[in-house]
Design an enzyme around this catalytic site. Structure first.
Site, PDB file in Angstrom:
ATOM      1  N   GLU B  47       0.859  -1.037  -0.022  1.00 19.03           N
ATOM      2  CA  GLU B  47       0.188  -0.029  -0.134  1.00 19.03           C
ATOM      3  C   GLU B  47       0.957   1.295   0.043  1.00 19.03           C
ATOM      4  O   GLU B  47       0.246   2.211  -0.124  1.00 19.03           O
ATOM      5  CB  GLU B  47      -0.859  -0.027   1.025  1.00 19.03           C
ATOM      6  CG  GLU B  47      -0.550  -0.118   2.593  1.00 19.03           C
ATOM      7  CD  GLU B  47      -0.613  -1.555   3.099  1.00 19.03           C
ATOM      8  OE1 GLU B  47      -0.190  -2.421   2.265  1.00 19.03           O
ATOM      9  OE2 GLU B  47      -0.634  -1.544   4.417  1.00 19.03           O
ATOM     10  N   ASN B  48       2.052   1.283   0.189  1.00 22.47           N
ATOM     11  CA  ASN B  48       3.111   2.523   0.117  1.00 22.47           C
ATOM     12  C   ASN B  48       3.425   2.465  -1.419  1.00 22.47           C
ATOM     13  O   ASN B  48       3.935   3.655  -1.539  1.00 22.47           O
ATOM     14  CB  ASN B  48       4.279   2.312   0.954  1.00 22.47           C
ATOM     15  CG  ASN B  48       5.139   1.012   0.533  1.00 22.47           C
ATOM     16  OD1 ASN B  48       4.509  -0.071   0.217  1.00 22.47           O
ATOM     17  ND2 ASN B  48       6.396   1.112   0.429  1.00 22.47           N
TER      18      ASN B  48
END
Lengths: 232, 220
Positions: B47-48
């Site tokens: 998710e980064n």
């Protein structure tokens, strides 16, 4: 083209005053504005509200500004890995707003995009929903979340030109592009500052319109929190 | 015998479908990647801002600008792509990520999950967990069936602060594989090798639905 180059971090942050609201790019210690943070520590600006996914570690990143008690409030999604942060939080010296990471990213994007509020399913049914308007769309419940803006956005890019066009590298992109959009004044520090025209327009991630000041950063440490490797 | 963490990860890997995009949480879920069969092609989302997480780098290839959501150094693969945090959660919220596998402290029989906060302890934050559980169509939880003190973690209602409601579809624990039924209740699908239905009953506080013979898990 407009030349937005300033000579260094001190000049770039010279007008950040006490009690300002800042956005700081980065995920963990990856892609953080190291030079601007160091300059703020040197300047001693106090009472800052920092919007940043994380709060650094004890001796690096925003952790450096926590140690010197420059931060009044953190708006973040995850603040582990920082003992000084925990101490200040428990003693009431520091205020913290915890926001789901996707909501945080979208609130910042909305701030930059001129969208005052939006509905998201994240946090429905949890304490994050307290006091928020709830509405059903397609049979699913959503929370109304508002935009976030900042007096200054401090972002870090891999490469930039003097007109503020930015290119990021790897996962160091993270929150930097949306924060660049949401700062009244956006300060970009880059590992390599090039002349206008040296970046292929096709490769620009953040167009220069969002950036008011840019400088050539130096002495990047780029600390790694979890160095994980495999054997050949 | 109850499964160890590796066993849980191996069993969850059997749930992974070819051609899907998957977000793996920190802990046991991260281990799942090691046991996905070679003929199954999936793309892991971090998710980064990375689609196509590669293996950990060799020492000389470590790049501080390339980490996963657990802040570990990783690599890209052929076909990987990179993007901002906002776009990352747009693809999560938009339902483009097919499966989320994450850990939990408690799961309730109606699919609520608690995994971010323990009252009285330092709160570190929810990170991306609330966005993930509110958005993915398919959510599998990997956890121990009971806490260290022996209390069931499969409950009628969660006692800890909730991360998301009515979202968990399946739970794989050290003792069992269970579906969370749409109308509520844990349907027992499989037992860990050598673990009896009685043991699972005793370790499950929430409504347990047992229909016929319950087979043992098959784990290599």
């Amino acid at each position: 083209m407009i030349n937005k180059e300033v000579s260094n971090a001190d000049e770039a942050i010279h007008d950040i005053t006490d009690n300002a609201t800042l956005m700081l790019g980065g995920f963990g210690l990856c892609g953080i504005p190291e030079n601007c943070i160091a300059a703020l520590v040197k300047k001693g600006t106090k009472g800052l509200t920092c919007i940043s996914n994380n709060a650094g570690v004890d001796d690096f990143g925003i952790g450096l500004m926590l140690k010197t008690r420059q931060v009044k409030k953190m708006i973040s999604s995850y603040v582990g890995e920082n003992a000084e942060f925990e101490r200040q939080l428990l003693s009431g010296e520091l205020e913290v707003d915890l926001i789901p990471q996707g909501t945080l990213a979208e609130r910042v994007r909305a701030g930059g995009a001129g969208i005052p509020a939006f509905f998201t399913p994240a946090g429905y049914g949890t304490e994050v929903a307290e006091g928020k308007e709830v509405r059903e769309f397609n049979g699913k419940m959503h929370l109304l979340e508002s935009w976030l803006k900042a007096d200054f956005a401090l972002v870090k890019a891999w490469k930039g030109d003097k007109s503020g066009n930015l290119v990021f590298k790897g996962t160091a992109r993270n929150f930097n592009p949306v924060m660049a959009m949401a700062g009244k004044i956006t300060i970009a520090e880059v590992e390599e500052l090039v002349e206008i025209g040296e970046i292929d327009p096709n490769q620009v991630h953040t167009p220069g319109i969002y950036v008011q000041r840019i400088f050539q950063g130096n002495d990047y440490e780029k600390r790694i929190e979890q160095r994980t490797t495999r054997i050949k | 015998m109850a499964l160890d963490k590796i066993g849980i990860a191996k069993r969850i890997a059997q749930e992974v479908q070819d051609g899907t995009y998957i977000n793996l949480g920190i802990g046991i879920p991260t281990l799942v990647a090691n046991f996905i069969p070679e003929e199954i092609n999936v793309v892991l989302q971090s998710e980064n801002g990375l689609l196509g997480i590669g293996p950990f780098p060799e020492e000389e290839a470590v790049d501080a600008d390339l980490i996963n959501a657990g802040k570990q150094t990783v690599t890209t693969l052929k076909g990987s792509s990179l993007f901002s945090s906002a776009e990352s959660f747009e693809m999560i919220r938009g339902g483009h990520v097919d499966l989320t596998i994450l850990g939990a402290m408690e799961v309730s029989e109606n699919g609520d999950i608690a995994n971010w906060k323990i009252p009285g302890k330092m709160v570190k934050g929810m990170g991306g967990a609330m966005d993930l559980v509110a958005s993915a169509d398919n959510i599998i939880v990997a956890m121990q069936h009971t806490s260290r003190s022996g209390a069931s973690k499969l409950l009628k209602e969660c006692s800890l602060p909730i991360t998301g409601i009515n979202c968990v579809k399946k739970v794989v624990t050290d003792l069992a594989v269970l579906d969370v039924l749409p109308d509520g209740g844990f349907k027992l699908l499989e037992r860990a090798p050598g673990v009896s239905v009685e043991e699972i009953k005793a370790a499950t506080e929430g409504t347990l639905i047992i229909d016929g013979e319950i087979p043992e898990m098959k784990i290599d």
